[in-house]
Design a protein around this motif. Structure first.
Motif, PDB file in Angstrom:
ATOM      1  N   GLY A  37     -10.989   3.788  17.810  1.00  0.00           N
ATOM      2  CA  GLY A  37     -10.934   4.714  18.932  1.00  0.00           C
ATOM      3  C   GLY A  37     -11.075   3.998  20.257  1.00  0.00           C
ATOM      4  N   THR A  38     -10.369   4.488  21.214  1.00  0.00           N
ATOM      5  CA  THR A  38     -10.405   3.921  22.550  1.00  0.00           C
ATOM      6  C   THR A  38     -10.386   5.066  23.542  1.00  0.00           C
ATOM      7  N   ASN A  39     -11.217   4.970  24.542  1.00  0.00           N
ATOM      8  CA  ASN A  39     -11.216   5.962  25.611  1.00  0.00           C
ATOM      9  C   ASN A  39     -10.711   5.293  26.877  1.00  0.00           C
ATOM     10  N   LEU A  40      -9.559   5.702  27.303  1.00  0.00           N
ATOM     11  CA  LEU A  40      -9.006   5.192  28.552  1.00  0.00           C
ATOM     12  C   LEU A  40      -9.007   6.317  29.565  1.00  0.00           C
ATOM     13  N   VAL A  41      -9.441   5.994  30.758  1.00  0.00           N
ATOM     14  CA  VAL A  41      -9.466   6.974  31.830  1.00  0.00           C
ATOM     15  C   VAL A  41      -8.833   6.321  33.044  1.00  0.00           C
ATOM     16  N   LEU A  42      -7.882   6.998  33.636  1.00  0.00           N
ATOM     17  CA  LEU A  42      -7.231   6.498  34.839  1.00  0.00           C
ATOM     18  C   LEU A  42      -7.998   7.009  36.051  1.00  0.00           C
ATOM     19  N   ALA A  50     -14.520   2.286  44.679  1.00  0.00           N
ATOM     20  CA  ALA A  50     -15.975   2.376  44.671  1.00  0.00           C
ATOM     21  C   ALA A  50     -16.577   1.775  43.403  1.00  0.00           C
ATOM     22  N   PHE A  51     -15.833   1.831  42.294  1.00  0.00           N
ATOM     23  CA  PHE A  51     -16.306   1.329  41.008  1.00  0.00           C
ATOM     24  C   PHE A  51     -15.264   0.363  40.445  1.00  0.00           C
ATOM     25  N   PRO A  52     -15.269  -0.879  40.896  1.00  0.00           N
ATOM     26  CA  PRO A  52     -14.181  -1.809  40.559  1.00  0.00           C
ATOM     27  C   PRO A  52     -14.214  -2.361  39.137  1.00  0.00           C
ATOM     28  N   THR A  53     -15.339  -2.197  38.425  1.00  0.00           N
ATOM     29  CA  THR A  53     -15.407  -2.736  37.062  1.00  0.00           C
ATOM     30  C   THR A  53     -15.830  -1.631  36.098  1.00  0.00           C
ATOM     31  N   GLU A  54     -15.576  -1.852  34.828  1.00  0.00           N
ATOM     32  CA  GLU A  54     -15.988  -0.860  33.829  1.00  0.00           C
ATOM     33  C   GLU A  54     -17.512  -0.753  33.768  1.00  0.00           C
ATOM     34  N   ASP A  55     -18.200  -1.859  34.014  1.00  0.00           N
ATOM     35  CA  ASP A  55     -19.663  -1.823  34.024  1.00  0.00           C
ATOM     36  C   ASP A  55     -20.182  -0.936  35.153  1.00  0.00           C
ATOM     37  N   ALA A  56     -19.545  -1.006  36.315  1.00  0.00           N
ATOM     38  CA  ALA A  56     -19.953  -0.175  37.446  1.00  0.00           C
ATOM     39  C   ALA A  56     -19.736   1.304  37.135  1.00  0.00           C
ATOM     40  N   VAL A  57     -18.640   1.621  36.498  1.00  0.00           N
ATOM     41  CA  VAL A  57     -18.369   3.010  36.128  1.00  0.00           C
ATOM     42  C   VAL A  57     -19.400   3.491  35.111  1.00  0.00           C
ATOM     43  N   ASN A  58     -19.649   2.689  34.083  1.00  0.00           N
ATOM     44  CA  ASN A  58     -20.607   3.078  33.049  1.00  0.00           C
ATOM     45  C   ASN A  58     -22.010   3.256  33.615  1.00  0.00           C
ATOM     46  N   GLU A  59     -22.414   2.373  34.494  1.00  0.00           N
ATOM     47  CA  GLU A  59     -23.738   2.475  35.110  1.00  0.00           C
ATOM     48  C   GLU A  59     -23.866   3.770  35.917  1.00  0.00           C
ATOM     49  N   ALA A  60     -22.838   4.083  36.699  1.00  0.00           N
ATOM     50  CA  ALA A  60     -22.870   5.297  37.511  1.00  0.00           C
ATOM     51  C   ALA A  60     -22.893   6.543  36.629  1.00  0.00           C
ATOM     52  N   LEU A  61     -22.128   6.539  35.561  1.00  0.00           N
ATOM     53  CA  LEU A  61     -22.104   7.703  34.676  1.00  0.00           C
ATOM     54  C   LEU A  61     -23.423   7.865  33.923  1.00  0.00           C
ATOM     55  N   ARG A  62     -24.023   6.766  33.520  1.00  0.00           N
ATOM     56  CA  ARG A  62     -25.331   6.849  32.852  1.00  0.00           C
ATOM     57  C   ARG A  62     -26.397   7.415  33.808  1.00  0.00           C
ATOM     58  N   LEU A  63     -26.361   6.982  35.052  1.00  0.00           N
ATOM     59  CA  LEU A  63     -27.285   7.503  36.049  1.00  0.00           C
ATOM     60  C   LEU A  63     -27.065   9.006  36.247  1.00  0.00           C
TER      61      LEU A  63
END
Length: 81
Positions: A37-42, A50-63
């Motif tokens: 499984g893969t989750n891709l989001v455009l 504002a969120f240039p990396t996948e880590d930045a996106v994941n961190e913001a969503l976890r918060l």
């Protein structure tokens, strides 16, 4: 009527597409990745900036998830109290 002759006329592939020359193809090469499984989001450009990396996106969503868990559940309008 011969069916093979009819199919030749209906062939829409261009002559330069000679599949007999393709070598090295592996059937099911990516099947394990697909099954995992893969989750891709455009992201929209402004969000991606504002969120240039996948880590930045994941961190913001976890918060955001943590904040949402701390908030009391909202009652729908007109619900009994």
């Amino acid at each position: 009527m011969k069916k093979d002759a009819d199919n030749e006329m209906d062939d829409e592939l261009r002559p330069e597409y000679d599949f007999s020359q393709l070598v090295g193809g592996v059937r099911g090469k990516y099947v394990e990745r697909y099954r995992a499984g893969t989750n891709l989001v455009l992201l929209d450009p402004d969000v991606a900036q504002a969120f240039p990396t996948e880590d930045a996106v994941n961190e913001a969503l976890r918060l955001l998830m943590q904040i949402a868990q701390r908030q009391p559940a909202n009652n729908p309008v007109g619900a009994d109290e």
